[in-house]
Scaffold this motif. Structure first.
Motif, PDB file in Angstrom:
ATOM      1  N   GLY A 184       0.887  -1.203  -0.046  1.00 19.23           N
ATOM      2  CA  GLY A 184      -0.012  -0.244  -0.027  1.00 19.23           C
ATOM      3  C   GLY A 184       0.979   1.210  -0.073  1.00 19.23           C
ATOM      4  O   GLY A 184       0.576   2.272  -0.654  1.00 19.23           O
ATOM      5  N   VAL A 185       1.864   1.336   0.812  1.00 18.71           N
ATOM      6  CA  VAL A 185       2.748   2.556   0.755  1.00 18.71           C
ATOM      7  C   VAL A 185       3.421   2.490  -0.554  1.00 18.71           C
ATOM      8  O   VAL A 185       3.389   3.721  -1.062  1.00 18.71           O
ATOM      9  N   GLU A 186       3.976   1.612  -0.758  1.00 19.51           N
ATOM     10  CA  GLU A 186       4.687   1.732  -2.247  1.00 19.51           C
ATOM     11  C   GLU A 186       3.939   2.007  -3.323  1.00 19.51           C
ATOM     12  O   GLU A 186       4.114   3.045  -4.173  1.00 19.51           O
ATOM     13  N   ALA A 187       2.535   1.845  -3.474  1.00 19.49           N
ATOM     14  CA  ALA A 187       1.698   2.143  -4.299  1.00 19.49           C
ATOM     15  C   ALA A 187       1.363   3.752  -4.254  1.00 19.49           C
ATOM     16  O   ALA A 187       1.345   4.514  -5.242  1.00 19.49           O
ATOM     17  N   CYS A 188       1.351   4.075  -3.016  1.00 20.83           N
ATOM     18  CA  CYS A 188       0.997   5.883  -2.811  1.00 20.83           C
ATOM     19  C   CYS A 188       2.197   6.376  -3.366  1.00 20.83           C
ATOM     20  O   CYS A 188       2.123   7.526  -3.970  1.00 20.83           O
TER      21      CYS A 188
ATOM     22  N   GLY B 248       3.219   9.100  -6.800  1.00 24.89           N
ATOM     23  CA  GLY B 248       3.365  10.561  -6.462  1.00 24.89           C
ATOM     24  C   GLY B 248       2.865  11.138  -5.227  1.00 24.89           C
ATOM     25  O   GLY B 248       2.444  12.462  -5.236  1.00 24.89           O
ATOM     26  N   ASP B 249       2.150  10.424  -4.269  1.00 33.31           N
ATOM     27  CA  ASP B 249       1.726  10.782  -3.333  1.00 33.31           C
ATOM     28  C   ASP B 249       2.045  10.381  -2.069  1.00 33.31           C
ATOM     29  O   ASP B 249       1.257   9.481  -1.233  1.00 33.31           O
ATOM     30  N   PRO B 250       3.204  10.742  -1.668  1.00 36.81           N
ATOM     31  CA  PRO B 250       3.853  10.517  -0.337  1.00 36.81           C
ATOM     32  C   PRO B 250       3.049  10.560   0.993  1.00 36.81           C
ATOM     33  O   PRO B 250       2.961  10.034   1.913  1.00 36.81           O
ATOM     34  N   GLY B 251       2.181  11.805   0.897  1.00 36.19           N
ATOM     35  CA  GLY B 251       1.418  12.160   1.936  1.00 36.19           C
ATOM     36  C   GLY B 251       0.219  11.055   2.357  1.00 36.19           C
ATOM     37  O   GLY B 251      -0.114  10.635   3.521  1.00 36.19           O
TER      38      GLY B 251
ATOM     39  N   PHE C  88       0.063   4.663   6.865  1.00 42.24           N
ATOM     40  CA  PHE C  88       0.783   4.163   7.991  1.00 42.24           C
ATOM     41  C   PHE C  88       0.075   4.566   9.374  1.00 42.24           C
ATOM     42  O   PHE C  88       0.104   3.921  10.216  1.00 42.24           O
ATOM     43  N   LEU C  89      -0.270   5.803   9.445  1.00 42.27           N
ATOM     44  CA  LEU C  89      -0.800   6.374  10.718  1.00 42.27           C
ATOM     45  C   LEU C  89      -2.022   5.380  10.933  1.00 42.27           C
ATOM     46  O   LEU C  89      -2.235   5.160  12.143  1.00 42.27           O
ATOM     47  N   ASP C  90      -2.935   5.121   9.808  1.00 43.94           N
ATOM     48  CA  ASP C  90      -3.959   4.493  10.073  1.00 43.94           C
ATOM     49  C   ASP C  90      -3.867   3.010  10.687  1.00 43.94           C
ATOM     50  O   ASP C  90      -4.318   2.474  11.684  1.00 43.94           O
ATOM     51  N   LEU C  91      -2.856   2.341  10.140  1.00 43.36           N
ATOM     52  CA  LEU C  91      -2.396   1.195  10.476  1.00 43.36           C
ATOM     53  C   LEU C  91      -1.987   1.090  11.898  1.00 43.36           C
ATOM     54  O   LEU C  91      -2.152   0.061  12.738  1.00 43.36           O
TER      55      LEU C  91
ATOM     56  N   ILE D  23       8.761   3.824   4.794  1.00 44.67           N
ATOM     57  CA  ILE D  23       7.959   3.190   5.297  1.00 44.67           C
ATOM     58  C   ILE D  23       8.022   1.622   5.223  1.00 44.67           C
ATOM     59  O   ILE D  23       7.830   0.627   5.927  1.00 44.67           O
ATOM     60  N   ALA D  24       8.027   1.635   4.001  1.00 45.02           N
ATOM     61  CA  ALA D  24       7.927   0.166   3.416  1.00 45.02           C
ATOM     62  C   ALA D  24       9.017  -0.853   3.745  1.00 45.02           C
ATOM     63  O   ALA D  24       9.119  -1.913   3.682  1.00 45.02           O
ATOM     64  N   TYR D  25      10.312   0.052   3.798  1.00 45.59           N
ATOM     65  CA  TYR D  25      11.669  -0.691   4.341  1.00 45.59           C
ATOM     66  C   TYR D  25      11.417  -1.330   5.705  1.00 45.59           C
ATOM     67  O   TYR D  25      11.624  -2.380   5.952  1.00 45.59           O
ATOM     68  N   ASP D  26      10.630  -0.488   6.637  1.00 45.23           N
ATOM     69  CA  ASP D  26      10.459  -0.694   7.879  1.00 45.23           C
ATOM     70  C   ASP D  26       9.549  -2.325   7.868  1.00 45.23           C
ATOM     71  O   ASP D  26       9.603  -3.041   8.524  1.00 45.23           O
TER      72      ASP D  26
END
Length: 275
Positions: free
Chosen positions: A145-149, A153-156, A162-165, A192-195
């Motif tokens: 999900g993070v990688e797709a965002c 081009g939507d890092p926000g 992540f905050l929701d997770l 975030i995806a790295y972690d």
């Protein structure tokens, strides 16, 4: 006495620049500790306060994990590459203990398993996963999900996901978006995806950390805050139970609110010096 903090950088095995600061004596003149931050964090104020309190008794190195702050990044990402980053930093300090915070605790343990005697001990502060819980080590949205965002081009939105997770109430997100720190969070959103991958490799893959707990023979201290959520204490207990040479301690406060004095005392205890 004035303790000087020096900014510098080193180069990892794949050519990635790893930025760090160093507080305390030069290599070999004192025991050393390297701080391994958790998700969306880099060189947070509490660890600078810890470095100042340890002063000239300890060489404290805090660094920006790849893709954060002053460090560069080299795709594709791999957890092994982050272990290489730590190995490069240990060339600066000599053998050192690792202070791993949240998800960084598991990266520190992975480094302890892989790097052997170059890692002298590990302090895991509030590890982010109950290793006895039987649940998947990470929600797949933290990676895919993070990688797709990010790719869109939507890092926000990656940060919001992540905050929701992690359970942040949605009503607080607009306040975070308006804060001065939001731009920094967006800039490191890909990590975030790295972690997520660090957590995934606790249980998954040929070199899963769970299959190599026995290789972590260094002394390990697993710590959590007395005022932290019950799940945090459960995760700490579960991790301490599976490591060969681990003990668990409780510090005052919770999360990033732990008093620097308490964290410094825990580091000093791990290194075998007076608090």
């Amino acid at each position: 006495m004035t303790i000087t903090t020096v900014d510098a950088s080193t180069t990892s095995a794949d050519g990635t620049r790893i930025a760090f600061d160093l507080t305390g004596p030069a290599r070999g003149l004192a025991p050393a500790v390297v701080v391994v931050d958790g998700v969306l964090a880099h060189r947070v104020p509490v660890t600078l306060a810890v470095a100042s309190l340890l002063g000239d008794r300890v060489t404290t190195l805090r660094y920006d994990r790849r893709g954060r702050g002053g460090s560069s990044d080299t795709p594709p990402y791999g957890v092994d590459r982050e272990v290489d980053d730590i190995a490069a930093l240990l060339e600066v300090t000599g053998p050192a203990a690792l202070l791993g915070i949240s998800t960084g605790a598991f990266l520190a343990l992975r480094a302890a398993a892989d790097l052997g005697s170059r890692v002298t001990g590990v302090l895991c502060y509030e590890p982010a996963y109950d290793v006895a819980g039987g649940e998947p080590p990470t929600d797949p949205r933290m990676i895919a999900g993070v990688e797709a965002c990010v790719e869109a081009g939507d890092p926000g939105s990656a940060v919001e996901l992540f905050l929701d997770l992690v359970g942040m109430p949605c009503r607080l997100v607009p306040r975070m978006r308006a804060s001065p720190s939001w731009a920094d969070l967006e800039s490191i959103a890909p990590t975030i995806a790295y972690d997520g991958r660090v957590l995934a490799e606790i249980a998954l893959g040929r070199r899963a950390l769970m299959g190599r707990w026995h290789r972590i023979e260094q002394q390990v201290v697993v710590a959590h805050g007395a005022a932290s959520a019950a799940g945090t204490a459960t995760a700490a207990r579960s991790l301490a139970a599976v490591l060969p040479a681990a003990r668990r301690v409780t510090l005052p406060g919770h999360g990033a609110d732990v008093p620097p004095e308490a964290m410094a005392e825990a580091v000093a205890g791990l290194l075998g010096i007076s608090p």
